[in-house]
Design an enzyme around this catalytic site. Structure first.
Site, PDB file in Angstrom:
ATOM      1  N   ARG A  57      61.452  42.585  37.749  1.00 51.18           N
ATOM      2  CA  ARG A  57      60.033  42.887  37.597  1.00 51.18           C
ATOM      3  C   ARG A  57      59.356  41.958  36.594  1.00 51.18           C
ATOM      4  NH1 ARG A  57      59.375  47.166  34.491  1.00 51.18           N
ATOM      5  NH2 ARG A  57      60.993  48.435  35.450  1.00 51.18           N
ATOM      6  N   TYR A 110      33.623  45.857  47.456  1.00 54.16           N
ATOM      7  CA  TYR A 110      34.650  46.171  48.464  1.00 54.16           C
ATOM      8  C   TYR A 110      34.926  47.683  48.470  1.00 54.16           C
ATOM      9  CZ  TYR A 110      39.398  45.731  50.525  1.00 54.16           C
ATOM     10  OH  TYR A 110      40.532  45.837  51.294  1.00 54.16           O
ATOM     11  N   ASP A 182      35.693  39.684  41.365  1.00 49.51           N
ATOM     12  CA  ASP A 182      36.492  39.534  42.578  1.00 49.51           C
ATOM     13  C   ASP A 182      35.971  38.272  43.264  1.00 49.51           C
ATOM     14  OD1 ASP A 182      37.488  39.602  45.205  1.00 49.51           O
ATOM     15  OD2 ASP A 182      37.589  41.792  45.222  1.00 49.51           O
ATOM     16  N   LYS A 207      44.102  36.964  51.675  1.00 50.91           N
ATOM     17  CA  LYS A 207      43.083  36.328  52.510  1.00 50.91           C
ATOM     18  C   LYS A 207      43.334  34.816  52.593  1.00 50.91           C
ATOM     19  CE  LYS A 207      41.490  40.489  52.812  1.00 50.91           C
ATOM     20  NZ  LYS A 207      40.587  41.107  51.863  1.00 50.91           N
TER      21      LYS A 207
HETATM   22  C1  LIG Z   1      40.818  42.345  51.133  1.00 52.52           C
HETATM   23  C2  LIG Z   1      40.104  42.393  49.854  1.00 52.52           C
HETATM   24  C3  LIG Z   1      40.663  43.015  48.745  1.00 52.52           C
HETATM   25  C4  LIG Z   1      41.972  43.731  48.805  1.00 52.52           C
HETATM   26  O1  LIG Z   1      43.023  42.895  49.142  1.00 52.52           O
HETATM   27  P1  LIG Z   1      44.343  43.507  49.860  1.00 52.52           P
HETATM   28  O2  LIG Z   1      45.320  42.401  49.744  1.00 52.52           O
HETATM   29  O3  LIG Z   1      43.924  43.821  51.264  1.00 52.52           O
HETATM   30  O4  LIG Z   1      44.740  44.717  49.107  1.00 52.52           O
HETATM   31  C5  LIG Z   1      39.957  42.977  47.562  1.00 52.52           C
HETATM   32  N1  LIG Z   1      38.773  42.364  47.465  1.00 52.52           N
HETATM   33  C6  LIG Z   1      38.202  41.755  48.519  1.00 52.52           C
HETATM   34  C7  LIG Z   1      36.894  41.093  48.354  1.00 52.52           C
HETATM   35  C8  LIG Z   1      38.845  41.761  49.741  1.00 52.52           C
HETATM   36  O5  LIG Z   1      38.270  41.174  50.781  1.00 52.52           O
END
Ligand SMILES: *Cc1c(COP(=O)(O)O)cnc(C)c1O
Length: 391
Positions: A57, A110, A182, A207
Site C-alpha cells: 500500500r 460531477y 477537478d 478518462k
Molecule cells: C469520471 C469523472 C470522475 C470520476 O472518475 P472515475 O474514475 O469514474 O471514478 C471525476 N470527475 C470527473 C470530471 C469525471 O468525469
C-alpha cells in the site's frame, strides 16, 4: 522542456530496469528488509513522507513511477494515485476538510462528487454550499471564516460552463481556503492548474490519461505547501491503485498529447457543424465563438478535449431514441476519454441546487473519439434525420 517531451520522459528510468522502456508492473504486498536496521530506516523515512517501498500500500514502484510522471506533467510538486477518479475526489476532500468546516463547490459539479458532499461529508459535519458556476470574483461574498476548501470543476460537468479560475483562487486564498480543482476535462495539457492559482489538481485518469476505456484510475497533484495534508490523508484512508491499472495509466499518458490534439479538432469540428443543424437548439462547447465561456476559455485554456454537449429542440422520447439508438459510431455509455465516440442523454436539472437549468429540450453529451470526423458527422446527420422523421 516542452510538455510534449515531459509527457514522454517523466517517471521512466530504463537504466534501473534492465533497459526496459516502460516501468515494470510490481505486484506487491510484502516488501522484505534485509535487517532490522534497514527496516527501521525505511520506516523512519516514511515519517518524513518518503516514497520508498515499505508495503504494498505504501511506495509500490509502479505507483511511484506513475505518480512522478503525472506530477511532472501537471507541473506540481508531487502526486498520489487512487483506484478511481471518485476515490481521488473523496480522499482529497476528506483530507483537507474537518468537522465544522465549510466547503464551497460549483453547482455544475460531477454528480457523484455532489453525492459525496450530501452524503458522507455531511454526516461527518462538513457543510457544503453550491455556488453558481459563472460566479467568478463574486464568490468572495460566499467565503466564510470557516470555509476551508473552494472546489472547482471547470468546465462544468455536462453543461460546460467555464469558470474564472484566477478570480476564484484569489478570493479563496484571501481567506486562507485551499483551492481544489477537478481538471479532468482539459487534462494537464490544456489547462495548467498551478499557473492559475490551484493548490490541488485532481484527474480522473480513467478518462484521457488511461485513454483506452479499460482501467479505473485517479491521480491528485499538489503544490509543495498542500502536499503533507494529501499524503497523510490518503495514507490514513488506505488508498492505493492496482499495479496493472497503474501500468495502463503510465502507458496511456505517453500518447496523451497526440490523442488530445485529435479529440480537440474533431470535437470542435462536430460542435461547429451541429450548431447549424435542424433539431439542435444549442451547442455547449466553450471552444465555439459565441459560447458564454469562450472568452475565458481562450484566455486560460490551451485547447479543448473531445467532450461537449448539445441541447435538442423539444422532442418525444421516441424521437430521441430514434436518434440515439440508431447511431453506429457513438456508443451509448458512461465515461469518456477513450479512443471511441460516445453519446449519453443527461438530466442536468436533477443535478442542480443553487441554479436552475433551463434548456428547451433534452441534452446529449457527446464524446468525439479518434474516428474520422466526416464519418462521425455522417452518423450524426443520419441520426438527426431519424429524429426529424420521428417527431
Ligand atoms: C469520471 C469523472 C470522475 C470520476 O472518475 P472515475 O474514475 O469514474 O471514478 C471525476 N470527475 C470527473 C470530471 C469525471 O468525469
Amino acid at each position: 522542456m516542452n510538455i510534449d517531451t515531459t509527457i514522454v520522459t517523466a517517471g521512466r528510468d530504463p537504466e534501473s530496469n534492465h533497459g526496459v522502456v516502460n516501468p515494470p508492473v510490481y505486484h506487491v504486498s510484502t516488501v522484505l528488509a534485509p535487517t532490522l536496521a534497514a527496516r527501521a530506516a525505511n520506516y523512519a523515512a516514511r515519517q518524513h513522507r518518503g516514497r520508498g517501498p515499505l508495503y504494498g500500500r505504501r511506495g509500490n514502484p509502479t505507483a511511484v513511477a506513475f505518480e512522478r510522471a503525472v506530477a511532472a506533467v501537471e507541473g506540481g510538486y508531487d502526486a498520489l494515485s487512487f483506484p478511481s477518479g471518485l476515490a481521488a475526489v473523496a480522499s482529497t476532500l476528506m483530507s483537507y476538510l474537518s468537522a465544522g468546516d465549510h466547503l464551497l463547490i460549483n453547482d455544475a459539479v460531477y454528480g457523484p462528487t455532489r453525492n459525496l458532499c450530501q452524503g458522507i461529508l455531511k454526516r461527518h459535519g462538513i457543510e457544503t454550499t453550491f455556488y453558481p458556476p459563472l460566479i467568478g470574483a463574486g464568490i468572495a461574498e460566499l467565503v466564510r471564516p470557516e470555509t476551508r476548501v473552494v472546489y472547482v470543476e471547470s468546465p462544468g460537468s455536462l453543461s460546460f460552463e467555464v469558470q474564472d479560475m484566477p478570480a476564484i483562487a484569489e478570493a479563496a486564498h484571501a481567506r486562507g481556503a485551499v483551492v481544489i480543482m477537478d481538471n479532468t476535462w482539459a487534462s494537464p495539457l490544456y489547462f495548467r492548474p498551478f499557473d492559475h492559482g490551484v493548490d490541488v489538481s485532481i484527474q480522473a485518469a480513467t478518462k484521457y490519461i488511461v485513454g483506452h476505456s479499460d482501467a479505473m484510475l485517479g491521480a491528485v497533484t499538489t503544490t509543495e505547501a498542500a502536499w503533507p495534508t494529501l499524503y497523510d490523508g490518503a495514507h490514513e484512508l488506505g488508498q492505493c491503485a492496482g499495479p496493472d491499472d497503474l501500468y495502463l495509466g503510465q502507458r496511456g499518458l505517453r500518447t496523451l498529447a497526440v490523442r488530445l490534439r485529435r479529440h480537440h479538432e474533431t470535437g470542435l469540428a462536430l460542435a461547429d457543424w451541429l450548431r447549424g443543424q435542424a433539431g439542435i437548439a444549442r451547442v455547449l462547447h466553450p471552444g465555439l465563438p459565441g459560447d458564454p465561456g469562450h472568452s475565458l476559455w481562450k484566455r486560460d485554456y490551451l485547447g479543448a478535449s473531445g467532450l461537449f454537449g448539445v441541447v435538442l429542440e423539444p422532442c418525444s422520447g421516441t424521437a430521441l431514441a430514434a436518434l440515439v439508438d440508431g447511431l453506429e459510431l457513438f456508443g451509448i455509455g458512461a465515461s469518456w476519454g477513450g479512443y471511441e465516440s460516445l453519446v449519453l442523454p443527461c438530466d442536468i436539472a436533477a443535478l442542480r441546487s443553487a441554479t436552475t437549468w433551463d434548456a428547451p429540450g433534452p441534452v446529449l453529451r457527446l464524446h468525439a473519439g479518434l474516428e474520422d470526423a466526416d464519418d462521425l458527422k455522417a452518423d450524426l446527420a443520419a441520426g438527426l434525420a431519424r429524429l426529424a422523421r420521428a417527431d
